[in-house]
Design a protein around this motif. Structure first.
Motif, PDB file in Angstrom:
ATOM      1  N   VAL A 180       0.869  -1.177   0.000  1.00  0.00           N
ATOM      2  CA  VAL A 180       0.000   0.000   0.000  1.00  0.00           C
ATOM      3  C   VAL A 180       0.900   1.220   0.000  1.00  0.00           C
ATOM      4  CG1 VAL A 180      -1.810   1.262   1.208  1.00  0.00           C
ATOM      5  CG2 VAL A 180      -1.788  -1.241   1.283  1.00  0.00           C
ATOM      6  N   ASP A 181       0.666   2.142  -0.923  1.00  0.00           N
ATOM      7  CA  ASP A 181       1.494   3.337  -1.053  1.00  0.00           C
ATOM      8  C   ASP A 181       0.824   4.530  -0.391  1.00  0.00           C
ATOM      9  OD1 ASP A 181       3.312   1.872  -2.535  1.00  0.00           O
ATOM     10  OD2 ASP A 181       2.448   2.472  -4.472  1.00  0.00           O
ATOM     11  N   ALA A 182       1.658   5.423   0.125  1.00  0.00           N
ATOM     12  CA  ALA A 182       1.154   6.647   0.742  1.00  0.00           C
ATOM     13  C   ALA A 182       2.149   7.769   0.505  1.00  0.00           C
ATOM     14  CB  ALA A 182       0.930   6.445   2.237  1.00  0.00           C
ATOM     15  N   VAL A 183       1.633   8.977   0.473  1.00  0.00           N
ATOM     16  CA  VAL A 183       2.463  10.179   0.462  1.00  0.00           C
ATOM     17  C   VAL A 183       2.163  10.917   1.750  1.00  0.00           C
ATOM     18  CG1 VAL A 183       2.972  12.365  -0.660  1.00  0.00           C
ATOM     19  CG2 VAL A 183       2.500  10.332  -2.057  1.00  0.00           C
ATOM     20  N   GLY A 184       3.162  10.983   2.624  1.00  0.00           N
ATOM     21  CA  GLY A 184       2.878  11.495   3.965  1.00  0.00           C
ATOM     22  C   GLY A 184       1.921  10.545   4.654  1.00  0.00           C
ATOM     23  N   ASN A 185       0.833  11.100   5.168  1.00  0.00           N
ATOM     24  CA  ASN A 185      -0.163  10.235   5.813  1.00  0.00           C
ATOM     25  C   ASN A 185      -1.399  10.030   4.928  1.00  0.00           C
ATOM     26  OD1 ASN A 185      -1.296  12.776   6.007  1.00  0.00           O
ATOM     27  ND2 ASN A 185      -2.061  12.484   8.096  1.00  0.00           N
ATOM     28  N   HIS A 186      -1.256  10.257   3.637  1.00  0.00           N
ATOM     29  CA  HIS A 186      -2.376  10.092   2.704  1.00  0.00           C
ATOM     30  C   HIS A 186      -2.126   8.888   1.801  1.00  0.00           C
ATOM     31  CE1 HIS A 186      -4.460  13.845   3.701  1.00  0.00           C
ATOM     32  NE2 HIS A 186      -3.246  14.378   3.817  1.00  0.00           N
ATOM     33  N   LEU A 187      -3.051   7.965   1.794  1.00  0.00           N
ATOM     34  CA  LEU A 187      -2.954   6.791   0.939  1.00  0.00           C
ATOM     35  C   LEU A 187      -3.097   7.194  -0.519  1.00  0.00           C
ATOM     36  CD1 LEU A 187      -5.254   4.407   3.028  1.00  0.00           C
ATOM     37  CD2 LEU A 187      -2.754   4.538   3.076  1.00  0.00           C
ATOM     38  N   ALA A 215       0.762  -2.837   8.976  1.00  0.00           N
ATOM     39  CA  ALA A 215       2.126  -2.392   9.282  1.00  0.00           C
ATOM     40  C   ALA A 215       2.790  -1.726   8.094  1.00  0.00           C
ATOM     41  CB  ALA A 215       2.957  -3.577   9.763  1.00  0.00           C
ATOM     42  N   SER A 216       2.369  -2.095   6.881  1.00  0.00           N
ATOM     43  CA  SER A 216       2.994  -1.527   5.679  1.00  0.00           C
ATOM     44  C   SER A 216       2.734  -0.029   5.553  1.00  0.00           C
ATOM     45  CB  SER A 216       2.495  -2.261   4.423  1.00  0.00           C
ATOM     46  OG  SER A 216       1.134  -1.974   4.163  1.00  0.00           O
ATOM     47  N   VAL A 217       1.705   0.477   6.266  1.00  0.00           N
ATOM     48  CA  VAL A 217       1.444   1.918   6.261  1.00  0.00           C
ATOM     49  C   VAL A 217       1.586   2.496   7.666  1.00  0.00           C
ATOM     50  CG1 VAL A 217       0.039   1.981   4.179  1.00  0.00           C
ATOM     51  CG2 VAL A 217      -1.058   1.485   6.374  1.00  0.00           C
ATOM     52  N   GLY A 218       2.265   1.762   8.546  1.00  0.00           N
ATOM     53  CA  GLY A 218       2.551   2.274   9.872  1.00  0.00           C
ATOM     54  C   GLY A 218       1.428   2.190  10.870  1.00  0.00           C
ATOM     55  N   VAL A 219       0.448   1.337  10.599  1.00  0.00           N
ATOM     56  CA  VAL A 219      -0.684   1.156  11.522  1.00  0.00           C
ATOM     57  C   VAL A 219      -0.498  -0.152  12.276  1.00  0.00           C
ATOM     58  CG1 VAL A 219      -3.182   0.834  11.715  1.00  0.00           C
ATOM     59  CG2 VAL A 219      -2.243   2.488  10.067  1.00  0.00           C
ATOM     60  N   GLU A 220      -0.661  -0.121  13.593  1.00  0.00           N
ATOM     61  CA  GLU A 220      -0.471  -1.314  14.410  1.00  0.00           C
ATOM     62  C   GLU A 220      -1.819  -1.980  14.704  1.00  0.00           C
ATOM     63  OE1 GLU A 220       1.640  -2.786  18.587  1.00  0.00           O
ATOM     64  OE2 GLU A 220       1.767  -0.680  17.954  1.00  0.00           O
ATOM     65  N   LEU A 221      -1.988  -3.196  14.171  1.00  0.00           N
ATOM     66  CA  LEU A 221      -3.172  -4.001  14.442  1.00  0.00           C
ATOM     67  C   LEU A 221      -2.683  -5.319  15.058  1.00  0.00           C
ATOM     68  CD1 LEU A 221      -5.330  -3.537  11.190  1.00  0.00           C
ATOM     69  CD2 LEU A 221      -5.533  -2.306  13.373  1.00  0.00           C
ATOM     70  N   PRO A 222      -2.788  -5.477  16.369  1.00  0.00           N
ATOM     71  CA  PRO A 222      -2.242  -6.672  17.023  1.00  0.00           C
ATOM     72  C   PRO A 222      -3.127  -7.898  16.822  1.00  0.00           C
ATOM     73  CG  PRO A 222      -3.245  -5.239  18.655  1.00  0.00           C
ATOM     74  CD  PRO A 222      -3.312  -4.505  17.345  1.00  0.00           C
ATOM     75  N   VAL A 223      -2.920  -8.569  15.711  1.00  0.00           N
ATOM     76  CA  VAL A 223      -3.711  -9.747  15.350  1.00  0.00           C
ATOM     77  C   VAL A 223      -2.778 -10.945  15.214  1.00  0.00           C
ATOM     78  CG1 VAL A 223      -5.210 -10.789  13.604  1.00  0.00           C
ATOM     79  CG2 VAL A 223      -5.447  -8.360  14.152  1.00  0.00           C
ATOM     80  N   THR A 224      -3.093 -12.018  15.914  1.00  0.00           N
ATOM     81  CA  THR A 224      -2.268 -13.229  15.885  1.00  0.00           C
ATOM     82  C   THR A 224      -3.069 -14.397  15.323  1.00  0.00           C
ATOM     83  OG1 THR A 224      -1.027 -12.501  17.838  1.00  0.00           O
ATOM     84  CG2 THR A 224      -0.942 -14.855  17.294  1.00  0.00           C
ATOM     85  N   PRO A 225      -2.558 -15.112  14.303  1.00  0.00           N
ATOM     86  CA  PRO A 225      -3.278 -16.270  13.766  1.00  0.00           C
ATOM     87  C   PRO A 225      -3.115 -17.494  14.662  1.00  0.00           C
ATOM     88  CG  PRO A 225      -1.218 -15.967  12.588  1.00  0.00           C
ATOM     89  CD  PRO A 225      -1.308 -14.832  13.565  1.00  0.00           C
ATOM     90  N   ASP A 325      -5.640   6.662  13.267  1.00  0.00           N
ATOM     91  CA  ASP A 325      -5.471   8.060  13.663  1.00  0.00           C
ATOM     92  C   ASP A 325      -4.442   8.784  12.808  1.00  0.00           C
ATOM     93  OD1 ASP A 325      -7.284   7.871  15.806  1.00  0.00           O
ATOM     94  OD2 ASP A 325      -5.740   7.061  17.129  1.00  0.00           O
ATOM     95  N   ASP A 326      -3.361   8.096  12.452  1.00  0.00           N
ATOM     96  CA  ASP A 326      -2.212   8.769  11.837  1.00  0.00           C
ATOM     97  C   ASP A 326      -2.118   8.572  10.326  1.00  0.00           C
ATOM     98  OD1 ASP A 326      -1.428   9.628  14.380  1.00  0.00           O
ATOM     99  OD2 ASP A 326      -0.343   7.751  14.740  1.00  0.00           O
ATOM    100  N   VAL A 327      -3.017   7.773   9.766  1.00  0.00           N
ATOM    101  CA  VAL A 327      -3.040   7.561   8.320  1.00  0.00           C
ATOM    102  C   VAL A 327      -4.446   7.865   7.831  1.00  0.00           C
ATOM    103  CG1 VAL A 327      -2.698   5.929   6.440  1.00  0.00           C
ATOM    104  CG2 VAL A 327      -1.258   5.797   8.477  1.00  0.00           C
ATOM    105  N   SER A 328      -4.567   8.811   6.948  1.00  0.00           N
ATOM    106  CA  SER A 328      -5.882   9.238   6.487  1.00  0.00           C
ATOM    107  C   SER A 328      -6.596   8.121   5.719  1.00  0.00           C
ATOM    108  CB  SER A 328      -5.726  10.464   5.578  1.00  0.00           C
ATOM    109  OG  SER A 328      -6.981  10.851   5.055  1.00  0.00           O
TER     110      SER A 328
END
Length: 384
Positions: A180-187, A215-225, A325-328
């Motif tokens: 996933v690509d982003a410029v700043g915090n905008h996808l 994680a590829s856009v800096g968002v933390e989602l704590p999910v474990t398989p 919060d940090d990625v639009s």
């Protein structure tokens, strides 16, 4: 289709019940250029490996609301979106072995009652009358939710997918997201093995595979398989037509009717986290030990098959639903810890409303991933 669309208003990643429900609800609301990307076939991840149970029997008010709203949607599924799902509203029966469990379920039953659910505590004799296959030894009581039951996950996915396509959404299978690509915090785009889709909005509904995508856009989602396994028995004579979805709460052993036999499963405390999708027999001795105590007649019944699937576990066994919060415009619906299928219809509504800037029917802010940064975990006790 050999390539993906060049652009989209919204890209949904994941084609299980969550992704297809979101696609349907967005398209139904008039959102144009909705694109769903699924790396395999629709429902081929966790959804179609699920036991298919549907309930609103939870200890958390948000989960009760999501479950109840979804039960309403499942009951009307043949009309909206328009698909038979083999819904059996035979109820949910939790078998309880300790005074602590009894008190826990009394508390959650009281909360459910205040929220309009007809859940009730029942005696051991009443539980055995509902589920004659159960041996009462060691039980101190039970909890019964008459509005719950089970249905067919594949049919739910098919219904949402068909309706979403009819309403103009594009669903692409065999399409793996690689970045996933982003410029700043905008996808700006989603890259796949079939091409790149320009977009400013991504919705993560990738289940057990969500953590790395976020994680590829800096968002933390704590999910474990975590692997869970299910077996299906041969035909069993004289099974009651109204046999509830029955769960031995202390051991997580559960069963419900599957055609002329039973679908049977339980958790394995020795299972290690990871993307393990192969079937094993290592859990069978524990399963038969519990059968011998709780449903001994099943020991004489053969098995016709089974499968393995993945739970998507969070630290507090509650879902992650919200917007980063940090990625639009990075929205997510994942981490359901075993009750995702049954909440799919309601969560589709919630994500639709978050995207459109509307107030959802229930405040889901307690399920935001940010809760872990502030140690604001939200424990769900009625988990299997």
């Amino acid at each position: 289709m050999t390539t993906v669309p060049e652009s989209a208003d919204v890209v949904i990643v994941g084609g299980g019940v969550m992704g297809t429900s979101i696609a349907f609800h967005l398209a139904e609301a008039g959102v144009e250029d909705v694109v769903l990307l699924e790396r395999d076939q629709l429902g081929s991840g966790s959804t179609c490996k699920a036991a298919g149970g549907v309930r609103a029997n939870f200890s958390d008010a948000v989960n009760i609301a999501l479950g109840a709203r979804s039960l309403e949607a499942f009951a009307r599924f043949a009309e909206r979106p328009g698909q038979e799902i083999d819904l059996h509203r035979v109820g949910y029966l939790f078998l309880l072995e300790t005074d602590e469990q009894l008190e826990q379920f009394r508390e959650s039953t009281g909360l459910q009652n205040t929220l309009g659910q007809p859940t009730r505590m029942i005696s051991v004799d009443e539980a055995v009358a509902l589920a004659p296959i159960v041996a009462p030894d060691g039980l101190v009581g039970a909890c019964f939710s008459p509005t719950g039951g089970h249905c067919t996950p594949e049919s739910v996915v098919l219904g949402y997918a068909t309706a979403a396509r009819r309403l103009g959404a594009t669903l692409v299978t065999g399409c793996e997201v690689v970045g996933v690509d982003a410029v700043g915090n905008h996808l700006t785009a989603v890259r796949t093995n079939r091409g790149t889709v320009r977009t400013s909005t991504v919705i993560c509904a990738a289940g057990a595979w969500s953590e790395s995508l976020a994680a590829s856009v800096g968002v933390e989602l704590p999910v474990t398989p975590l692997r869970r396994q299910i077996v299906v028995t041969e035909a069993i004579p004289d099974l009651p037509a109204g046999l509830p979805m029955t769960i031995d709460f202390g051991t997580t052993f559960y069963l419900h009717r599957e055609g002329p036999g039973l679908l049977v499963g339980m958790s394995d405390p020795d299972e290690q986290p990871g993307f393990h999708l192969n079937r094993t027999d290592t859990w069978i001795p524990r399963l038969t030990d519990i059968m011998a105590r709780r449903a001994p007649s099943l020991l004489d019944v053969g098995l016709t098959g089974g499968w393995a699937g993945l739970y998507e576990i969070t630290p507090d066994h509650n879902a992650l639903i919200g917007e980063a919060d940090d990625v639009s415009r990075f929205l997510y619906a994942t981490g359901f810890s075993g009750h995702g299928f049954l909440q799919g219809p309601a969560v589709g509504e919630v994500i639709r409303d978050l995207y459109l800037g509307r107030e959802p029917f229930v405040d889901i802010s307690p399920l935001s991933a940010r809760r872990f940064a502030y140690s604001a975990t939200r424990a769900e006790r009625n988990v299997v």
